[in-house]
Scaffold this active site. Structure first.
Site, PDB file in Angstrom:
ATOM      1  N   CYS A   1       0.845  -1.198   0.000  1.00 49.57           N
ATOM      2  CA  CYS A   1       0.000   0.000   0.000  1.00 49.57           C
ATOM      3  C   CYS A   1       0.886   1.257   0.000  1.00 49.57           C
ATOM      4  O   CYS A   1       1.621   1.484  -0.949  1.00 49.57           O
ATOM      5  CB  CYS A   1      -0.969  -0.025   1.176  1.00 49.57           C
ATOM      6  SG  CYS A   1      -2.335   1.162   0.967  1.00 49.57           S
TER       7      CYS A   1
ATOM      8  N   HIS B   1      -3.757  -4.347   0.163  1.00 49.18           N
ATOM      9  CA  HIS B   1      -3.377  -4.928   1.449  1.00 49.18           C
ATOM     10  C   HIS B   1      -3.480  -6.452   1.371  1.00 49.18           C
ATOM     11  O   HIS B   1      -4.577  -7.005   1.546  1.00 49.18           O
ATOM     12  CB  HIS B   1      -4.294  -4.423   2.563  1.00 49.18           C
ATOM     13  CG  HIS B   1      -4.087  -2.998   2.928  1.00 49.18           C
ATOM     14  ND1 HIS B   1      -3.068  -2.588   3.749  1.00 49.18           N
ATOM     15  CD2 HIS B   1      -4.770  -1.876   2.569  1.00 49.18           C
ATOM     16  CE1 HIS B   1      -3.126  -1.274   3.901  1.00 49.18           C
ATOM     17  NE2 HIS B   1      -4.145  -0.820   3.193  1.00 49.18           N
TER      18      HIS B   1
ATOM     19  N   GLU C   1      -2.611  -8.591   3.536  1.00 49.42           N
ATOM     20  CA  GLU C   1      -2.997  -9.120   4.844  1.00 49.42           C
ATOM     21  C   GLU C   1      -4.499  -9.043   5.078  1.00 49.42           C
ATOM     22  O   GLU C   1      -5.025  -9.692   5.995  1.00 49.42           O
ATOM     23  CB  GLU C   1      -2.247  -8.380   5.961  1.00 49.42           C
ATOM     24  CG  GLU C   1      -2.737  -6.984   6.273  1.00 49.42           C
ATOM     25  CD  GLU C   1      -2.235  -5.912   5.324  1.00 49.42           C
ATOM     26  OE1 GLU C   1      -2.469  -4.729   5.604  1.00 49.42           O
ATOM     27  OE2 GLU C   1      -1.610  -6.265   4.295  1.00 49.42           O
TER      28      GLU C   1
END
Length: 404
Positions: free
Chosen positions: A278, A382, A384
């Site tokens: 990001c 992202h 994650e």
């Protein structure tokens, strides 16, 4: 292959509303210990576990001891159990079973362990006092239940005799240490341990980013990861992650004020794999026009610009697909144009088309969403937060780091 050629070390951390725990263990150590849990008697017992198991052990915990010791004992045990399980790897060549009898004056304890992958505990101990030092004795049983469950082992602990609570507790910890040492011993006659090396990933902590979420995502794919602001510690890692959320100016200022900009640049120069996530991707470029003009790390050619006024909704938030411009190891195991989770108001404009391996279209604007140049990588989204596809990309990055 001898056990000396293996790296059976793991580092795990756990952060909750009640505790912040970090554990590192080397199963083939010398019995060195650095323990600080805030509970003196627990520190003493963990040091004995390290010494008699010949494990090098580091445990640091900040917990809500103003309430009681329950959360600290539980979370230390869980984190230690997870670290043991990770350090065991694929378990090939392990003896698997171990047992030990340990006397402590009048007390005699027996511990039997099976590295079975099936958590089960039998704890047969009659405590004689409510506390020993500053540790509640009922928490000793809870410690071993929590550790065995996290490590996925079968553990039997029996007190055969004893009446002094200090002696009882110490005999238990020493017996467990000896039993674990026996069970984790490598014997090639039981199979050849895997020579496949697992990477240690360093997550750069410069005060901005979803640090723990990224760390947990790597742990979820079986990769050891640490969050650190120590340049020396990060330099020892096989790969670095530069996370980030928020404004470009705040990010680059935080990176430079901490000196970690030099850590990232040196890692790239040393051909250590580095991935920006990001805002972390944007910081890799030459500069940004976000709230003024800011100079970036300059590792990739190009600038960060705002979405044009023709885009109806900014920030770009939610799930979107990544069109694979050219195949890359980052996309290994991902079919078609995978979806990832985005949150950003600015996007990259790359000078070199060859640095772009994935693109995304948002309201008529096509922008680079995955970049790769040598050992340097970046993703605008992202991973994650991107479920299966995101975890797969992080796993792929870990494999790249392990192969360097």
């Amino acid at each position: 292959m001898s056990c000396e050629t293996l790296t059976r070390r793991a580092e795990r951390s756990r952060t909750t509303r009640e505790t912040d725990v970090r554990v590192a263990i080397d199963l083939d150590g010398r019995g060195n210990a650095e323990i600080a849990t805030g509970i003196g008697f627990l520190d003493h017992m963990l040091a004995q576990f390290a010494r008699h198991g010949l494990f090098d052990l580091e445990v640091h915990c900040k917990g809500d001891l103003e309430i009681d010791g329950h959360h600290t004992v539980e979370d230390v045990a869980i984190t230690l159990g997870e670290a043991i399980g990770e350090a065991l790897g694929d378990k090939a060549g392990l003896v698997r079973y171990g047992h030990a009898y340990v006397p402590m004056d009048e007390a005699l304890a027996r511990a039997v362990v099976d590295l079975s992958g099936r958590p089960f505990v039998v704890y047969s101990v009659a405590d004689t006092r409510d506390r020993v030092g500053d540790l509640e004795t009922q928490l000793v049983e809870h410690f071993w239940h929590s550790l065995a469950t996290a490590a996925k082992v079968t553990l039997h602990i029996d007190l055969l005799r004893g009446h002094n609570q200090h002696h009882i507790t110490e005999a238990i910890f020493k017996a467990c240490a000896r039993a674990f040492a026996a069970a984790t011993r490598v014997d090639p006659r039981y199979g050849v341990p895997s020579s496949k090396r697992r990477a240690l990933i360093g997550i750069v902590n410069y005060g901005i980013g979803n640090l723990r979420s990224v760390e947990k995502a790597f742990h979820a794919v079986g990769t050891e990861a640490i969050v650190s602001s120590d340049g020396g510690r990060l330099a020892e890692c096989d790969g670095l992650v530069l996370p980030g959320v928020g404004a470009f100016g705040d990010g680059i200022d935080g990176l430079r004020s901490s000196g970690l900009d030099r850590t990232v640049v040196r890692a790239v120069e040393d051909e250590t794999p580095v991935i920006g996530l990001c805002l972390g991707l944007q910081l890799l470029f030459e500069g940004s026009d976000e709230f003024g003009s800011h100079r970036g790390l300059g590792l990739l050619g190009g600038r960060v610009v705002k979405f044009p006024e023709t885009v109806r909704v900014v920030p770009h938030t939610g799930w979107n697909s990544v069109h694979v411009v050219r195949q890359h190891l980052l996309f290994s195991g991902l079919d078609g144009d995978p979806f990832f989770y985005f949150v950003h108001s600015f996007h990259v404009v790359a000078d070199d088309r060859d640095d772009v391996v994935g693109e995304t279209e948002y309201d008529g604007v096509v922008f680079p969403s995955v970049c790769a140049k040598g050992n340097l990588f970046g993703a605008q989204f992202h991973p994650e937060k991107s479920h299966t596809a995101g975890l797969k990309m992080l796993e792929n990055f870990a494999r790249i780091a392990a192969a360097r």
